[in-house]
Design a protein around this motif. Structure first.
Motif, short mmCIF file in Angstrom:
data_model
loop_
_atom_site.label_atom_id
_atom_site.label_comp_id
_atom_site.label_asym_id
_atom_site.label_seq_id
_atom_site.Cartn_x
_atom_site.Cartn_y
_atom_site.Cartn_z
N GLN A 358 0.83 -1.20 0.00
CA GLN A 358 0.00 0.00 0.00
C GLN A 358 0.87 1.25 0.00
OE1 GLN A 358 -0.57 2.68 2.07
NE2 GLN A 358 -2.74 2.90 2.55
N HIS A 361 -4.16 5.36 0.78
CA HIS A 361 -5.43 4.75 1.22
C HIS A 361 -6.31 4.31 0.04
CE1 HIS A 361 -9.60 4.79 2.62
NE2 HIS A 361 -9.13 4.52 3.84
N LYS A 363 -9.95 1.39 -0.70
CA LYS A 363 -10.91 0.50 -0.03
C LYS A 363 -11.77 -0.22 -1.07
CE LYS A 363 -14.39 4.08 0.63
NZ LYS A 363 -13.87 4.94 -0.46
N PRO A 364 -12.49 -1.24 -0.66
CA PRO A 364 -13.37 -1.93 -1.61
C PRO A 364 -14.34 -0.93 -2.24
CG PRO A 364 -13.22 -3.19 0.43
CD PRO A 364 -12.52 -1.88 0.67
N ASP A 366 -13.47 1.12 -4.65
CA ASP A 366 -12.68 2.13 -5.36
C ASP A 366 -12.34 1.65 -6.77
OD1 ASP A 366 -12.63 3.80 -3.22
OD2 ASP A 366 -10.55 3.40 -2.63
N LYS A 384 -13.26 -7.40 -2.50
CA LYS A 384 -12.76 -7.65 -1.13
C LYS A 384 -11.25 -7.44 -1.03
CE LYS A 384 -16.25 -10.93 0.29
NZ LYS A 384 -16.57 -12.34 0.51
N ASP A 387 -5.69 -8.76 4.36
CA ASP A 387 -4.34 -8.40 4.81
C ASP A 387 -3.41 -9.60 4.65
OD1 ASP A 387 -4.74 -10.08 6.93
OD2 ASP A 387 -4.89 -8.49 8.44
N ASP A 394 -11.50 -3.63 5.88
CA ASP A 394 -12.47 -2.72 5.25
C ASP A 394 -11.79 -1.62 4.45
OD1 ASP A 394 -11.45 -1.36 7.39
OD2 ASP A 394 -13.35 -0.40 7.94
N ALA A 395 -10.46 -1.50 4.62
CA ALA A 395 -9.71 -0.53 3.82
C ALA A 395 -8.22 -0.81 3.99
CB ALA A 395 -10.01 0.90 4.26
N ALA A 396 -7.43 -0.42 2.98
CA ALA A 396 -5.97 -0.51 3.11
C ALA A 396 -5.52 0.85 3.62
CB ALA A 396 -5.33 -0.84 1.77
N ARG A 397 -5.31 0.90 4.94
CA ARG A 397 -5.10 2.20 5.58
C ARG A 397 -3.65 2.54 5.82
NH1 ARG A 397 -9.78 0.83 8.26
NH2 ARG A 397 -11.32 2.51 7.98
#
Lengths: 422, 309
Positions: A358, A361, A363-364, A366, A384, A387, A394-397
């Motif tokens: 990543q 940011h 997320k699904p 996008d 989906k 990790d 719920d998101a790649a933060r």
């Protein structure tokens, strides 16, 4: 003058003198990306004697790793050592240049005769290229530097195409010119605004870009001891911010002129910038050289370059002295339209699962775009995301977080993912 | 101790005898086509006349050719250098190696002074240009007093230092004043943008005013203050710096004349009696302060200021 093109047995003209594509690399990671995305050579900065004292810059050990990597791909490495040295900067120069020779860099980019002469003496295997800091604007000066034994000269940014043609006609030496990126609005080396305004020495890497600040233009009436504002309340202030250089559409002419190296500026820029710009110019140069007479600019290339631009662009001095249209007044910046969202580490052809690092940011849901030297750009909606431990998220933060998700078309390591920003 | 040359910049031919009578021992003149940021415009007849006057009074004449030349100017260089040689100019000031190339052909005996302004920053490079034919190096205004003294000690060429006046901070080939006016929708023919108008940029952050003008060589931005080190001459006199320059760009001849006579007096006093100079040096400074134009403060440039990077 060297022959630029010849004909195949079938009678098709092809370019035989293909110029080098020279990309910036502010770090080892950017160096590898630049080479991977098609650069024939990269320029890097060391810890000393270079002009970007704020950049990451390479240690000698990192340079060694960079050279080893570049050698594998037949790419060259040049090191910027283009300060104008003060007496106090002479110390350590010989050792440094010997180190560069020992590490195996191809050349150094130099402005100060102190460094030119020292390099010739202590590191004779290293090529010496004259930096744009010398603001080289005519062929007699080029002849002078050729007689001094330099391998290559980088032209001043103020030199246009007609002038380049004349230079090539008069002197047989490698010529490098900028094709893309930010640039000085002053003759390089001839600006000390930064020294006066912030006590930072522009010619030793401290430039704080004072030229791009806002000023107010006044006229002094000496007789009346009065100052008259030459702007209205509503006017944008006086500033000296040039649009960034973009010579995409001039590449055919530069190639036909026999210019030896085409340089992209931006050692401080992101790997997304390096990858995008390098890959576009790679495609342009290859396409032109393969079939110059049927070459057309693909609008996709222009669009692609725009995806990593944070300022407006223009061809600068290529055709004539720039007008106000090649400067930026008021709001200097331009909103970037795309963020670099991730770097591909792996792709499983069977499961169609990408493993990605990543970089911003997402997320699904996008919509993202993938690009890279092995693939045609394509967009895809993310479903989906998992990790590293295969837990759904719920998101790649998190920056540099390793994540996985499904992508329909094949991807390759070092392909990049970008995301539109609103 | 030898007396250094006092080099000044007249604005026109009529200034020359006044300035030499005030203590100038050399003058720097030229035309905009070849030289950068001159105090006045001297055509060929003016140069001829200037040489006659200056040589008659025992002073030298240097002509500025330190522009950055593009290809289109190259054809004029050899002929201009031949002319300068024919009229017995004492030296040519250059920055671009194209001038060396042209001088080798046109007038190999002509003395050359290397002056790129911002890039003359160390003694090695000064000597390098010496080996290429320069008799003198004009040091960048951005180096400090210690470096100047060290450079003089190690230099094989003459060293010239600007001791007074405005300095250039920026040169662009772009027509930046005109561009701004066009951007504002003004008619340039009416507005004008030359040296004849006293234009300046106001920097609100530092509340500083930077003179700005356009000419054939592009746009020039000048320092907000005038260098003045009339009270700090000891180190450079002791070191034997060869030439002290008073730059009169954008100044009146009355001002240049007064400053020249004060520097001349200060230098002579130091050479005769260093203690007396110590007693009187602040008086000289005050005398110059009295004649400073509005908006132009004095400072010591980079002589005692460190820069970082």
């Amino acid at each position: 003058m060297q022959q630029i093109s010849s004909f195949t047995p079938e009678g098709k003209r092809v370019i035989i003198k293909k110029p080098e594509l020279l990309a910036p690399a502010g770090s080892l990671e950017k160096l590898k990306i630049a080479v991977h995305y098609g650069a024939d050579a990269v320029f890097i900065g060391g810890r000393e004697f270079g002009l970007r004292s704020n950049a990451d810059n390479f240690s000698i050990e990192e340079m060694r790793e960079g050279v080893e990597f570049a050698n594998k791909y037949g790419a060259k490495i040049y090191v910027t050592t283009n300060i104008f040295a003060h007496n106090e900067n002479m110390e350590g120069l010989e050792e440094y240049l010997k180190d560069l020779q020992e590490v195996g860099v191809t050349g150094i980019i130099v402005a100060d005769p102190l460094i030119i002469e020292t390099c010739k003496r202590v590191a004779p295997n290293v090529e010496v290229h004259l930096s744009t800091q010398q603001s080289l604007t005519n062929w007699q000066a080029i002849k002078f530097w050729k007689e001094e034994g330099l391998h290559r000269v980088v032209l001043a940014r103020e030199v246009g195409l007609e002038e380049m043609l004349e230079m090539k006609k008069h002197v047989d030496i490698e010529i490098e010119t900028f094709i893309h990126g930010a640039m000085c609005i002053a003759y390089s080396g001839r600006c000390v605004l930064s020294n006066h305004m912030t006590a930072r020495d522009s010619n030793r890497g401290g430039c704080c870009q004072s030229c791009r600040w806002d000023y107010h233009l006044f006229e002094q009436d000496d007789h009346k001891e009065e100052e008259i504002a030459l702007y209205q309340e509503a006017d944008d202030p006086f500033t000296m911010s040039p649009k960034d250089l973009n010579l995409l559409e001039g590449i055919p002419q530069v190639i036909e002129a026999g210019i030896d190296s085409l340089k992209v500026e931006g050692r401080m820029k992101s790997i997304h910038y390096v990858a995008t710009v390098t890959s576009v110019y790679r495609k342009v140069i290859d396409a032109y050289c393969a079939d110059p007479d049927n070459f057309k600019i693909d609008p996709k290339w222009i669009e692609e370059l725009d995806k990593c631009a944070n300022r407006d662009t223009a061809p600068a001095f290529f055709e004539e002295v720039p007008t106000y249209k090649e400067q930026m007044f008021g709001n200097h910046g331009k909103k970037t339209t795309f963020d670099f969202a991730g770097l591909v580490l792996d792709y499983d052809e069977d499961t169609k699962i990408v493993t990605l690092q990543q970089r911003n940011h997402f997320k699904p849901g996008d919509e993202v775009e993938f690009f890279g030297p092995e693939i045609e750009n394509f967009t895809q909606q993310i479903e989906k995301i998992w990790d590293e431990d295969d837990e759904e998220i719920d998101a790649a933060r998190h920056p540099l977080q390793i994540v996985k998700f499904k992508v329909d078309k094949p991807l390759y390591p070092n392909n990049m993912m970008r995301k539109g920003v609103l | 101790m030898k007396k250094p040359e006092l080099l000044v910049t007249p604005t026109k031919v009529d200034d020359i005898s006044r300035l030499i009578n005030s203590g100038a021992t050399a003058i720097l003149i030229g035309e905009e086509k070849y030289g950068l940021r001159l105090a006045g415009e001297f055509n060929r007849d003016d140069i001829k006349e200037s040489v006659k006057i200056a040589h008659g009074l025992g002073a030298k004449v240097y002509v500025s050719m330190n522009a950055l030349f593009h290809n289109d100017k190259l054809e004029f260089l050899p002929e201009y250098i031949s002319f300068l040689s024919d009229v017995n100019v004492d030296a040519i000031v250059f920055g671009d190696p194209a001038v060396i190339m042209a001088a080798r052909e046109a007038a190999p005996e002509m003395k050359l002074h290397w002056n790129t302004e911002t890039t003359a920053t160390n003694y090695f490079t000064a000597n390098y240009w010496g080996q290429k034919g320069a008799k003198r190096a004009v040091m960048a205004r951005e180096i400090n007093m210690d470096s100047i003294v060290e450079t003089k000690e190690k230099a094989e060429v003459e060293i010239e230092v600007q001791v007074h006046g405005m300095t250039c901070m920026f040169q662009s080939k772009r027509t930046l004043i005109g561009n701004y006016m066009e951007f504002q929708g003004k008619d340039l023919k009416v507005e004008g943008r030359s040296k004849d108008r006293t234009l300046f940029l106001h920097d609100p952050e530092r509340d500083a005013k930077y003179p700005i003008f356009e000419d054939e060589n592009g746009t020039h931005i000048m320092s907000p203050n005038d260098i003045c080190i009339i009270d700090e001459l000891e180190d450079m006199l002791d070191a034997g710096v060869d030439s002290f320059k008073i730059d009169g760009v954008l100044k009146s001849v009355d001002y240049i004349e007064k400053v020249t006579s004060l520097y001349n007096e200060a230098i002579e006093l130091y050479l005769q009696d260093p203690d007396a100079y110590q007693d009187k040096k602040f008086f000289y400074l005050e005398e110059i302060e009295k004649i400073q134009p509005i908006n132009r403060n004095l400072d010591t440039g980079f002589f005692f200021k460190e820069t970082v990077y």
